[in-house]
Design a protein around this motif. Structure first.
Motif, PDB file in Angstrom:
ATOM      1  N   PRO A  84       0.532   2.307 -19.461  1.00  0.00           N
ATOM      2  CA  PRO A  84       1.204   2.082 -20.745  1.00  0.00           C
ATOM      3  C   PRO A  84       0.452   2.644 -21.949  1.00  0.00           C
ATOM      4  N   ASN A 121       3.370   5.591 -20.888  1.00  0.00           N
ATOM      5  CA  ASN A 121       3.667   5.945 -19.504  1.00  0.00           C
ATOM      6  C   ASN A 121       3.807   7.447 -19.283  1.00  0.00           C
ATOM      7  N   GLY A 163       3.409   0.670 -16.007  1.00  0.00           N
ATOM      8  CA  GLY A 163       4.159   0.121 -17.132  1.00  0.00           C
ATOM      9  C   GLY A 163       5.619  -0.065 -16.790  1.00  0.00           C
ATOM     10  N   LYS A 164       6.463  -0.098 -17.817  1.00  0.00           N
ATOM     11  CA  LYS A 164       7.889  -0.327 -17.588  1.00  0.00           C
ATOM     12  C   LYS A 164       8.592   0.891 -17.022  1.00  0.00           C
ATOM     13  N   ASN A 165       7.959   2.080 -17.138  1.00  0.00           N
ATOM     14  CA  ASN A 165       8.511   3.312 -16.581  1.00  0.00           C
ATOM     15  C   ASN A 165       7.581   3.874 -15.520  1.00  0.00           C
ATOM     16  N   GLN A 222      10.424   2.723 -11.115  1.00  0.00           N
ATOM     17  CA  GLN A 222      11.032   1.811 -12.082  1.00  0.00           C
ATOM     18  C   GLN A 222      11.264   2.540 -13.399  1.00  0.00           C
ATOM     19  N   GLY A 223      12.360   2.242 -14.077  1.00  0.00           N
ATOM     20  CA  GLY A 223      12.619   2.856 -15.375  1.00  0.00           C
ATOM     21  C   GLY A 223      12.778   4.362 -15.277  1.00  0.00           C
ATOM     22  N   ASP A 230      15.990  -4.217  -9.989  1.00  0.00           N
ATOM     23  CA  ASP A 230      14.908  -3.689 -10.815  1.00  0.00           C
ATOM     24  C   ASP A 230      13.602  -4.447 -10.613  1.00  0.00           C
ATOM     25  N   ASP A 231      13.687  -5.759 -10.561  1.00  0.00           N
ATOM     26  CA  ASP A 231      12.483  -6.575 -10.416  1.00  0.00           C
ATOM     27  C   ASP A 231      11.846  -6.452  -9.037  1.00  0.00           C
TER      28      ASP A 231
END
Length: 261
Positions: free
Chosen positions: A24, A28, A58-60, A106-107, A186-187
């Motif tokens: 992050p 990312n 991170g989220k991506n 992810q992302g 997603d999770d």
């Protein structure tokens, strides 16, 4: 293999070499700490590793290159030459690894992130996963093997359309096109990618290496030549400790134990 790599980039557990390729800290974007530590770890692979897992922390998964760093470089051409050389050392190490490559996506996977997904053996995504070449948006051509891998996945015509139009590909289309293997919640992306990697690592490693070798040669092989390779490979499998254990376990109606093979 005993790893001296930083835990935040490289970890080996349950037979899986886990490489973090984005963090992050820079939104990312591709983290060359992870890229270079990953290259070193891949070059040192031994029988303790049965699968390789690429992740973003991170989220991506990976938003591609650090464009702000491109802009601030005194010589952009020299800077990109250096970065592409480092990335391509990593891509070559991944490609030459006998262990299957699993990616948890992810992302977003954009630019070099999408290139890494295209080079994986198995890619797990979620409903929110999106892929984009991203290179045309900044006036660049692809790197990371995208121009080689993508046409082999989706076909030459579709690859041209995707890259030239800088298409955003959602998870459903990515599965339909064969870029993602499948989609989970997603999770669950990270956990499922790890589960798949650990399951592969617990399996017949020499057989997996042989399968990868056969598939890699099939695109440029005649059917007759490929049949000869399959004959040689399956005969070698039958004489190997892994093959003997697999056949014996089947006959004895028990689960094979490939942990010592």
């Amino acid at each position: 293999m005993t790893s001296n790599q930083p835990a935040e980039y490289v970890q080996i557990e349950n037979g899986v070499l886990r490489i973090t390729i984005s963090t992050p800290a820079k939104g990312n974007s591709l983290d060359f700490g992870g890229v270079n530590e990953g290259t070193a770890a891949l070059r040192a692979l031994d029988a303790h590793v049965g699968a390789v897992l690429l992740v973003g922390s991170g989220k991506n998964f990976c938003a591609g290159g650090d464009v702000r760093a491109f802009a601030s470089a005194p010589s952009r051409g020299e800077f990109l030459t250096d970065l592409a050389t480092q990335l391509h050392d990593f891509i070559r190490a991944l490609d030459s690894a006998a262990a299957p490559i699993v990616v948890g996506v992810q992302g977003w996977a954009a630019g070099a992130g999408m290139s890494l997904v295209c080079g994986a053996d198995i890619a797990i995504g979620g409903p929110s996963t999106k892929l984009r070449p991203a290179y045309p948006g900044i006036g660049f051509t692809p790197d990371g093997g995208m121009s080689w891998n993508l046409p082999r996945i989706v076909g030459a015509a579709r690859a041209k359309e995707i890259i030239l139009t800088d298409a955003v590909i959602d998870s459903d289309d990515a599965v339909r096109l064969g870029i993602l293997s499948r989609v989970v919640a997603d999770d669950d992306v990270a956990a499922e990618a790890l589960r798949v990697a650990e399951s592969i690592a617990a399996g017949p490693r020499s057989a997996h290496a042989g399968i990868k070798a056969l598939l890699a040669l099939s695109a440029t092989s005649s059917l007759s030549d490929q049949l000869d390779r399959e004959t040689a490979a399956i005969a070698a499998s039958a004489e190997s400790p892994t093959g003997r254990e697999g056949v014996d376990a089947f006959v004895e109606k028990r689960k094979p134990d490939f942990s010592t093979q």
